[in-house]
Design a protein around this motif. Structure first.
Motif, PDB file in Angstrom:
ATOM      1  N   ARG A 128      37.185  41.272  45.109  1.00 37.01           N
ATOM      2  CA  ARG A 128      37.397  39.998  44.438  1.00 37.01           C
ATOM      3  C   ARG A 128      37.285  40.087  42.911  1.00 37.01           C
ATOM      4  O   ARG A 128      38.168  39.616  42.182  1.00 37.01           O
ATOM      5  N   VAL A 129      36.208  40.693  42.424  1.00 39.98           N
ATOM      6  CA  VAL A 129      35.990  40.736  40.976  1.00 39.98           C
ATOM      7  C   VAL A 129      37.023  41.626  40.294  1.00 39.98           C
ATOM      8  O   VAL A 129      37.525  41.301  39.211  1.00 39.98           O
ATOM      9  N   ILE A 130      37.371  42.747  40.925  1.00 37.43           N
ATOM     10  CA  ILE A 130      38.385  43.631  40.352  1.00 37.43           C
ATOM     11  C   ILE A 130      39.720  42.905  40.239  1.00 37.43           C
ATOM     12  O   ILE A 130      40.402  42.972  39.201  1.00 37.43           O
ATOM     13  N   GLN A 131      40.107  42.190  41.305  1.00 39.15           N
ATOM     14  CA  GLN A 131      41.415  41.533  41.329  1.00 39.15           C
ATOM     15  C   GLN A 131      41.485  40.357  40.351  1.00 39.15           C
ATOM     16  O   GLN A 131      42.501  40.149  39.696  1.00 39.15           O
ATOM     17  N   LYS A 132      40.390  39.583  40.267  1.00 42.34           N
ATOM     18  CA  LYS A 132      40.451  38.347  39.497  1.00 42.34           C
ATOM     19  C   LYS A 132      39.944  38.472  38.064  1.00 42.34           C
ATOM     20  O   LYS A 132      40.200  37.580  37.250  1.00 42.34           O
ATOM     21  N   LEU A 133      39.237  39.557  37.754  1.00 41.97           N
ATOM     22  CA  LEU A 133      38.707  39.700  36.394  1.00 41.97           C
ATOM     23  C   LEU A 133      39.159  40.987  35.710  1.00 41.97           C
ATOM     24  O   LEU A 133      39.732  40.955  34.632  1.00 41.97           O
ATOM     25  N   GLU A 134      38.909  42.120  36.362  1.00 34.42           N
ATOM     26  CA  GLU A 134      39.116  43.393  35.683  1.00 34.42           C
ATOM     27  C   GLU A 134      40.592  43.684  35.439  1.00 34.42           C
ATOM     28  O   GLU A 134      40.973  44.111  34.343  1.00 34.42           O
ATOM     29  N   LEU A 135      41.449  43.476  36.451  1.00 35.90           N
ATOM     30  CA  LEU A 135      42.878  43.726  36.253  1.00 35.90           C
ATOM     31  C   LEU A 135      43.484  42.729  35.273  1.00 35.90           C
ATOM     32  O   LEU A 135      44.395  43.069  34.513  1.00 35.90           O
TER      33      LEU A 135
END
Length: 538
Positions: free
Chosen positions: A160-167
């Motif tokens: 979730r965090v990778i998809q919605k914040l990091e990318l």
């Protein structure tokens, strides 16, 4: 539509059981008849058929609207020729499509994903056709979303965090990495073209060369493009198409495109663009991340490391943005240290952290609590739940102590020449009982595996360490009044690990369903943990 889908599903399942194409389907499509002359799925000729020819005026739907060209392709495979897995299949498709339609934009979607938003194509084209910055864009990446996620995600499969914040954060620094599915590519960029400063596309006058041959003649000429020997002594798999030689061919392909001067864009509309199937057993997830961890580390240790390969080609922030993913596997060493060493040192009476009463404990306490609070805040901001965040912490620990541990050593063996590149496909077909347990958010173990041996052993190790510490506090309190003060942080760490591993203890000792830990894993974990505790104490 639902009825048509169910009928198609039954036909596919019946064909799989029979292991041959039914006669009535063979009569409909001559391409299927060629499978009768195939002895093995890994040893066959190119099978290609234009099922719907979009140039044909009779190719219309029931309302009279023209249908797009539809092509069936099974590229040639021979045992003596490496087929390069998914990257080889993609490159064959790129070449064949260039001969048949030559569309300037290519959409790549995995076989277990489907379009959920009819506006995805239009939204992507808006980015490619933007008058100011559109000509710089090589690909538009959608997030990899799933339609079978439960509320608290017991396997944290959505990242979730990778998809919605990091990318999203990479968007301002050259663009996100290519993740292998849900991605619209500019054909020229994917085929190796370098970006030129004055590069400009006139979309109104774009010449889409289409073959003038008949469908039957086109089929025969295109078979050569999907043959095993076509790529020999060419740049395919090196500078053209998807890159070969890496377990995560998508990541290295996206990096090489960006290093040729192109940029990428991340598009995450309110209505999800594409949906797929997330792993619903722990083994599926761990196998998937073993391949990802191995592929990322392989890139970092090769000449294509973002820090070196991207030097003066892409921004430093983007090069650093690749590194956390590239170093997933290496992170297993630090995690294993924190899971194993403090517990064993607690048994031996060796203090690793400052006393609770010492002011030097404040930096440790700040790092621990501030980082966890920040992590929780991120997760909740991205739409998750507290229980989902806790599951996320558990799965990260499982992955770091198993998947990434195996990925690290597999990568080292390959660098030393003791192992060959493989490609493990994540199985997505499971029985009904497994699906029901997944819906109840029960973690599925149910198989004997070295990965489960490690998970269970580490869980038992911290349980024994916690019991020993609690026993010492309760029964020897007068003789060890400063024990809690001296070992407070170590005891807290062990107790947190025990809490994280509660589903493991349930699977080892309490559960009776088929998703419990196998008895062999239970016995081995207890023996290994007792042996480690004995060695640490004596």
């Amino acid at each position: 539509m639902q009825k048509a889908y169910e009928e198609m599903k039954m036909r596919i399942e019946a064909t799989t059981k029979l292991n041959r194409i039914p006669q009535h389907i063979q009569k409909q499509h001559k391409g299927f008849r060629e499978w009768d002359f195939v002895s093995s799925k890994r040893d066959h000729q190119t099978i290609l058929q234009i099922i719907i020819d979009g140039r044909d005026s009779n190719a219309v739907d029931i309302e009279g609207n023209p249908l797009p060209t539809l092509v069936y392709l099974a590229r040639e495979k021979r045992p003596q020729h490496h087929h390069n897995f998914k990257a080889g299949a993609m490159n064959a498709l790129i070449r064949v499509s260039s001969k048949i339609s030559n569309g300037p934009i290519i959409l790549n979607v995995d076989c277990d994903m489907y379009s959920n938003n009819s506006e995805s194509i239009k939204s992507s084209l808006c980015l490619f056709m933007d008058e100011e910055k559109g000509d710089e864009v090589a690909y538009v990446q959608f997030p990899q979303n799933f339609d079978n996620l439960t509320k608290n995600e017991p396997y944290a499969a959505s990242l979730r965090v990778i998809q919605k914040l990091e990318l999203v954060g990479l968007d301002a620094n050259g663009g996100p990495c290519y993740i292998g599915t849900g991605c619209f590519h500019r054909r020229e960029a994917l085929c190796g073209k370098k970006y030129e400063k004055n590069y400009k596309v006139d979309w109104m006058k774009l010449n889409q060369t289409r073959a003038e041959e008949s469908a039957s003649l086109l089929e025969e000429t295109c078979k050569v493009l999907a043959s095993c020997t076509f790529e020999h002594n060419t740049q395919w798999g090196k500078e053209m198409g998807l890159r070969y030689g890496f377990a995560v061919e998508d990541i290295i392909t996206g990096l090489s495109i960006q290093c040729r001067g192109w940029k990428s864009m991340y598009l995450n509309p309110e209505r999800v663009g594409f949906l797929g199937v997330a792993p619903i057993t722990l083994m599926q997830l761990l196998v998937q991340h073993t391949r990802w961890g191995e592929g990322h580390l392989q890139i970092f240790l090769s000449k294509y490391s973002p820090l070196l390969y991207g030097y003066k080609k892409i921004p430093l922030k983007l090069r650093l943005g690749y590194c956390p993913f590239n170093l997933w596997a290496a992170n297993c060493l630090a995690t294993l240290y924190y899971v194993v060493v403090p517990c064993l040192c607690l048994l031996k009476g060796i203090s690793l952290f400052p006393k609770i009463s010492s002011p030097w404990v404040l930096p440790f306490a700040y790092v621990v609590f501030a980082h966890r609070a920040y992590s929780l805040g991120e997760f909740l901001w991205c739409g998750g739940t507290f229980r989902g965040w806790w599951n996320d912490q558990r799965i990260w620990m499982f992955k770091r102590t198993t998947s990434y541990f195996f990925a690290l050593f597999e990568t080292i063996l390959k660098l030393l020449g003791y192992s060959q590149l493989g490609f493990i496909v994540t199985a997505k077909v499971v029985d009904e009982d497994v699906s029901k347990r997944y819906e109840r958010e029960q973690i599925e173990f149910g198989a004997a595996s070295p990965m489960f041996d490690i998970i269970a052993t580490l869980a038992m190790l911290n349980l024994f360490g916690s019991f020993a510490a609690i026993k010492k506090i309760i029964f020897d309190f007068d003789a060890n009044q400063d024990f809690t003060d001296q070992f407070g942080l170590q005891i807290l760490l062990c107790l947190v690990l025990v809490t994280i591993n509660l589903p493991v203890y349930q699977a080892l000792f309490y559960r009776k369903d088929n998703g419990k830990m196998p008895t062999s894993v239970t016995y081995k974990s207890i023996i290994f943990a007792l042996l480690a505790c004995t060695l640490a104490m004596y």
